[in-house]
Design an enzyme around this catalytic site. Sequence first.
Site, PDB file in Angstrom:
ATOM      1  N   TYR A   1      40.419  41.250  38.565  1.00 21.77           N
ATOM      2  CA  TYR A   1      39.636  40.008  38.648  1.00 21.77           C
ATOM      3  C   TYR A   1      39.544  39.579  40.113  1.00 21.77           C
ATOM      4  O   TYR A   1      40.364  39.985  40.932  1.00 21.77           O
ATOM      5  CB  TYR A   1      40.199  38.890  37.766  1.00 21.77           C
ATOM      6  CG  TYR A   1      41.659  38.586  37.925  1.00 21.77           C
ATOM      7  CD1 TYR A   1      42.090  37.613  38.824  1.00 21.77           C
ATOM      8  CD2 TYR A   1      42.618  39.235  37.153  1.00 21.77           C
ATOM      9  CE1 TYR A   1      43.434  37.309  38.963  1.00 21.77           C
ATOM     10  CE2 TYR A   1      43.971  38.949  37.290  1.00 21.77           C
ATOM     11  CZ  TYR A   1      44.364  37.985  38.191  1.00 21.77           C
ATOM     12  OH  TYR A   1      45.691  37.682  38.320  1.00 21.77           O
TER      13      TYR A   1
ATOM     14  N   HIS B   1      42.953  42.550  43.124  1.00 20.80           N
ATOM     15  CA  HIS B   1      41.673  41.918  43.440  1.00 20.80           C
ATOM     16  C   HIS B   1      40.598  42.796  44.071  1.00 20.80           C
ATOM     17  O   HIS B   1      39.542  42.298  44.399  1.00 20.80           O
ATOM     18  CB  HIS B   1      41.890  40.744  44.393  1.00 20.80           C
ATOM     19  CG  HIS B   1      42.749  39.672  43.817  1.00 20.80           C
ATOM     20  ND1 HIS B   1      42.634  39.268  42.524  1.00 20.80           N
ATOM     21  CD2 HIS B   1      43.718  38.927  44.370  1.00 20.80           C
ATOM     22  CE1 HIS B   1      43.512  38.317  42.299  1.00 20.80           C
ATOM     23  NE2 HIS B   1      44.195  38.095  43.398  1.00 20.80           N
TER      24      HIS B   1
END
Length: 327
Positions: free
Chosen positions: A255, A302
């Site tokens: 994410y 990330h």
Amino acid sequence: MTNPLTSLMTMLLKRLRYIIALLGSMTILLVLYIQNSAVFFFTCKRAQRASHICLEDRGNSSWFSERYKPTVPLLLNSTNSELHANIFSWWNELQHVPNVANYTEVVNQLFSLFPDEEHYSDAGPDRCRTCAVVGNSGNLLGSNYGQLIDSYDFVIRINKGPTENYEMDVGSKTTHRILYPESAVDLNDNTHLVLLPFKVLDMQWLISAFTTKKITQTYKEVPSTIKASKDKVMILHPEFMRYVHDNWAEGHGRYPSTGFLALIFALHICDKVNVFGFGANSNGNWHHYFDETLASFESSSHGGDFEIQTINHLNQENKISMYKGLT
Ligand code: C5P
């Protein structure tokens, strides 16, 4: 019988008074006219300058248009809170904390407590909102960007990034702070707390922090309360998080990072986006400006490398202005 000379004098005096009154009124009207024209002139100049700031960088970019979705919901409210099943399951599995609460019930509780509004739906050609998004990179140290950052309408900060003792480099104004329970810090009364919820429990924490103060643990210990204005609370929409992941991070990482989400959020609510404190410093270090902890965005959950590439691309396409610091 009146003296003809006296009546002539009286008549002349009357005329003179009339002429003086007329001249007086004309002078007042002239002064008002000049004043209004000046105000109009300077307002136009300011508007021209402002819209110039906002328009100068706009251009056609198919790369940008393919990714930018103007209709995506940015912030949650009671009318847009229902989530498509695929978005809910993606979002609900981001962090491995078992969810026992009912999402709909939690959302109802949220908006009985916090403003239930449609925020920032004022985009249009006449709006010229300038913003600074301030990441936490050590490349801010020694930059002297403080005054520049504070000159923008919105200053969006992220997680724990402090201003105290770093004013010269990062400024002191904060209109929005994006955070989640594990990164929460106290805010000034005039700062918007923008919750980045990674799970239903984060929403419950927000409610608890302003009411019972009972939640003190997620996957780690979290503050039981937070100093912030209840009427300035906003909550990022899970669908927005998925959109950033799909369209801008192109699926890299599990994410997006908080900073990347903040930057894309700014692209949607601002007309001119200035980006500070993102990326490594010139030695390739990814530490924060406020501590020696090496942040590891390039290899974390990330997809940090790809995020930085995308940010550089946005800069090349003149959609943002990137300030990389000096160190
Ligand atoms: O470490 P933290 O997540 O609090 O930092 C906020 C944001 O700043 C990150 O999500 C990242 O987008 C950005 N950042 C960066 N380079 C660093 C440190 C932070 O781009 N060296």
